[in-house]
Design a protein around this motif. Structure first.
Motif, PDB file in Angstrom:
ATOM      1  N   UNK A  27       0.828  -1.107   0.146  1.00 26.81           N
ATOM      2  CA  UNK A  27      -0.024   0.068  -0.101  1.00 26.81           C
ATOM      3  C   UNK A  27       0.746   1.440  -0.165  1.00 26.81           C
ATOM      4  N   UNK A  28       1.962   1.288  -0.663  1.00 24.71           N
ATOM      5  CA  UNK A  28       3.046   2.366  -0.565  1.00 24.71           C
ATOM      6  C   UNK A  28       2.883   3.255  -2.092  1.00 24.71           C
ATOM      7  N   UNK A  29       1.902   2.892  -2.786  1.00 26.84           N
ATOM      8  CA  UNK A  29       1.685   3.605  -4.175  1.00 26.84           C
ATOM      9  C   UNK A  29       0.389   4.338  -4.216  1.00 26.84           C
ATOM     10  N   UNK A  30       0.082   5.055  -5.183  1.00 30.33           N
ATOM     11  CA  UNK A  30      -1.152   5.700  -5.301  1.00 30.33           C
ATOM     12  C   UNK A  30      -2.355   4.488  -5.602  1.00 30.33           C
ATOM     13  N   UNK A  31      -2.175   3.268  -5.891  1.00 30.34           N
ATOM     14  CA  UNK A  31      -2.774   2.289  -6.160  1.00 30.34           C
ATOM     15  C   UNK A  31      -3.908   2.137  -5.237  1.00 30.34           C
ATOM     16  N   UNK A  32      -3.596   1.944  -3.857  1.00 29.85           N
ATOM     17  CA  UNK A  32      -4.652   1.692  -2.932  1.00 29.85           C
ATOM     18  C   UNK A  32      -6.163   2.633  -2.973  1.00 29.85           C
ATOM     19  N   UNK A  33      -5.749   3.802  -3.706  1.00 30.51           N
ATOM     20  CA  UNK A  33      -6.931   4.812  -3.741  1.00 30.51           C
ATOM     21  C   UNK A  33      -8.001   3.796  -4.662  1.00 30.51           C
ATOM     22  N   UNK A  34      -7.701   2.765  -5.116  1.00 28.59           N
ATOM     23  CA  UNK A  34      -8.754   1.947  -5.991  1.00 28.59           C
ATOM     24  C   UNK A  34      -9.649   1.036  -5.093  1.00 28.59           C
TER      25      UNK A  34
END
Length: 641
Positions: A27-34
């Motif tokens: 969860x260290x990238x912008x991807x967890x916004x999804x």
């Protein structure tokens, strides 16, 4: 999770499920916004009549979604130029949608650490609002890119682990080839040649030296490290694919090299003179301009070589590879038809000697390379970069290097050899793979791969490709010190200190070197082979170590005075290393010696211990003792001579 029965026998991958564990890792990238927005759909649930590849080859190229994996997509475009590689990665004749044997299962192959491995996935793909949210083809009905991306995500552990990476790593994983990175900003190559026949070459000039034929065969991509002036919408670290190179003649008779670039985002994003409608096209014949502009697909644009050098910071060049698996040299165009590879590892306390600054450098794994004739040689050191299982985090990349020495004699002193400058080497770099290109004459060569840090552990693969016949083998390490019937070993330790103002003379680079402590060493037994080990240990905390080393001088017969500055040592433990302990294992003839330990800089204080392990002669007497009629025990009793 969907089950087999809910899908009427459709394949469901239990190792890469359709849930958040396959999407996210840390969860260290912008991807967890999804989080919570992603649904998983099969292609026939996304569109009618799905295909692997579209009818129009232009629409087969990848288009980047909201996942930051432009580096992987540049390597995917390489596969569309080489049907043999595409079939290797994506084996043909797999059941497709509409086939009666279709079960929603696809098989891919990726090159990992010296061999091809198979990765199986189901065809459930992450979507938002019934549309693919990650990479896809230009054609909305084609799914080869989305499926390959899923298989590669499974190999790496999750989709999130694809966020940001190196094009060169993806090129190697999709081809088994070798890829190099060149700076376009005038930086010198990290390869450090030491022979007079090889010159330092600025990386920015290398690309222009490649022939058009090689440029077309190579997998080439370019990237920016910061927002360029001509492509203002780009942020930092974005990779693009190089699709075509062509030389054109302007109406004034000048030559201009034009390069067709493809942006994985699917947008042209170019404001230079060769943009569509730009002023550069007026310098060509109208028919030529129309032909070149007609070759640009969605997301593609042209620029000239000068603009290319200005706008991009780095290029990645993948070596072409033949159907037979032979690399083609990007320097000469020759096929490197001879290849070898050996896997090994650095183990702390055993074979992780660190860089040449450390006295333990010699314990690194060592390999023999025999060149049977003169030829072009490509050496690659690849450290394992993917986790062995998806549940494990990827290994931490070490700074690695590869060094090559020419060995002139069959019998040689290893320590003296390693203290000499190597013939050619690659400086330590935090890359998964470092590459050395050279030309070798017939003979034997010593290869030493190393990490920069002493004690750093890791596994690696050493690869050799050459135009000439070669052989590669592991150099056997010398056996440890052992007792034998003809002699034994004894250990003597001396304690001393470097005191500021009196005995802290520093290295031989300083005139005060002779002030250092002097410890006598007497050797009375020289049976041949190494007969003494000298170890210097400084008694200081790990976080405040001095650079230490020592020299061994032969005391002239009948001369009690020793002037180190006017004499040459017979053995040296240099360069001085910031280590707790440094040592040398060597052969000295019988006689009187003086060992002078020192710090590199003068006027540094510390206590030290100097230990001598030397071979001594003992006469062995054998006796046989009979114990009854069943057991016979043979003992060896050593008596001091």
């Amino acid at each position: 999770m969907e089950t087999e029965s809910e899908h009427h026998g459709m394949f469901v991958d239990p190792d890469f499920p359709a849930d958040d564990s396959s999407l996210f890792c840390d969860y260290a990238t912008p991807l967890p916004k999804l989080l919570g927005d992603v649904t998983w759909l099969r292609p026939q649930e996304i569109c009618k009549q799905p295909q692997l590849f579209p009818d129009d080859p232009v629409e087969a190229h990848p288009k980047q979604g909201i996942l930051g994996d432009c580096w992987l997509l540049c390597a995917c475009s390489m596969l569309l130029k080489n049907q043999h590689l595409l079939n290797k990665v994506f084996p043909p004749e797999q059941p497709l949608w509409g086939d009666h044997v279709y079960r929603g299962e696809f098989r891919f192959q990726f090159w990992q650490n010296g061999h091809w491995i198979e990765v199986r996935v189901d065809d459930r793909l992450p979507c938002i609002n019934d549309t693919l949210c990650f990479s896809r083809c230009q054609s909305p009905r084609a799914f080869w890119v989305a499926l390959l991306e899923k298989a590669y995500a499974k190999l790496c552990g999750s989709y999130e682990r694809l966020w940001a990476g190196q094009v060169c790593e993806a090129v190697v994983d999709l081809s088994g080839s070798i890829a190099v990175r060149w700076s376009l900003k005038g930086a010198e190559s990290p390869q450090q040649p030491k022979d007079s026949q090889t010159q330092h070459t600025p990386n920015g000039t290398r690309l222009s030296e490649l022939s058009l034929e090689l440029k077309e065969r190579c997998a080439i991509s370019c990237c920016v490290h910061s927002a360029p002036t001509g492509i203002p919408e780009l942020g930092q670290f974005h990779a693009m694919g190089v699709m075509e190179w062509t030389n054109m003649t302007t109406t004034s008779g000048e030559q201009v090299e034009l390069i067709r670039i493809r942006n994985p985002w699917g947008r042209r994003s170019w404001a230079g003179v060769w943009r569509e409608g730009g002023s550069g096209w007026a310098s060509l014949e109208p028919s030529c301009s129309q032909a070149l502009l007609g070759r640009t697909a969605e997301g593609e644009f042209w620029m000239d070589e000068t603009e290319f050098q200005q706008e991009f910071d780095e290029v990645t060049v993948g070596y072409p590879i033949s159907d037979a698996g032979h690399l083609q040299s990007i320097y000469t165009g020759s096929y490197l038809t001879h290849s070898h590879q050996i896997g090994s590892h650095w183990v702390k306390g055993h074979s992780a000697g660190g860089c040449r600054n450390n006295s333990t450098f010699s314990i690194n794994p060592k390999f023999w390379l025999k060149a049977c004739e003169s030829g072009e040689v490509l050496l690659s050191l690849l450290q394992y970069g993917h986790p062995e299982s998806p549940a494990e985090p990827p290994p931490h990349l070490q700074a690695i290097a590869l060094h090559v020495w020419k060995v002139e004699k069959k019998h040689f002193n290893l320590m003296r050899m390693l203290n000499k400058p190597p013939l050619v080497s690659h400086t330590h770099a935090y890359d998964r793979e470092v590459v050395v290109h050279t030309h070798l004459n017939p003979g034997f060569y010593l290869l030493v791969p190393s990490t920069f840090l002493q004690g750093a552990e890791g596994r690696f693969l050493l690869r050799v490709s050459s135009s000439c016949s070669t052989s590669l083998s592991v150099m056997k390490s010398p056996p440890p010190l052992q007792h034998c019937s003809e002699g034994e070993w004894e250990t003597i330790s001396s304690h001393g200190c470097w005191s500021i103002g009196s005995t802290a003379g520093g290295s031989r680079n300083f005139s005060t070197h002779g002030l250092n402590p002097r410890i006598p060493l007497t050797l009375t037994y020289d049976p041949g082979g190494n007969n003494v080990k000298v170890t210097l240990c400084q008694n200081r905390p790990e976080n405040s170590l001095h650079a230490i080393g020592f020299h061994i001088y032969k005391v002239p017969d009948g001369d009690s005075l020793l002037t180190p500055c006017a004499m040459s040592p017979v053995v040296s433990c240099v360069p001085h290393a910031h280590s707790q302990e440094v040592s040398v294992f060597c052969r000295l003839q019988s006689g009187e010696y003086v060992v002078i330990p020192s710090t590199y800089q003068p006027e540094l204080s510390a206590h030290f211990t100097l230990t001598f392990t030397r071979r001594i002669h003992r006469k062995a007497m054998q006796s046989q003792e009979l114990l009854g009629h069943v057991v016979q025990e043979v003992s060896c009793v050593s008596v001091m001579r």
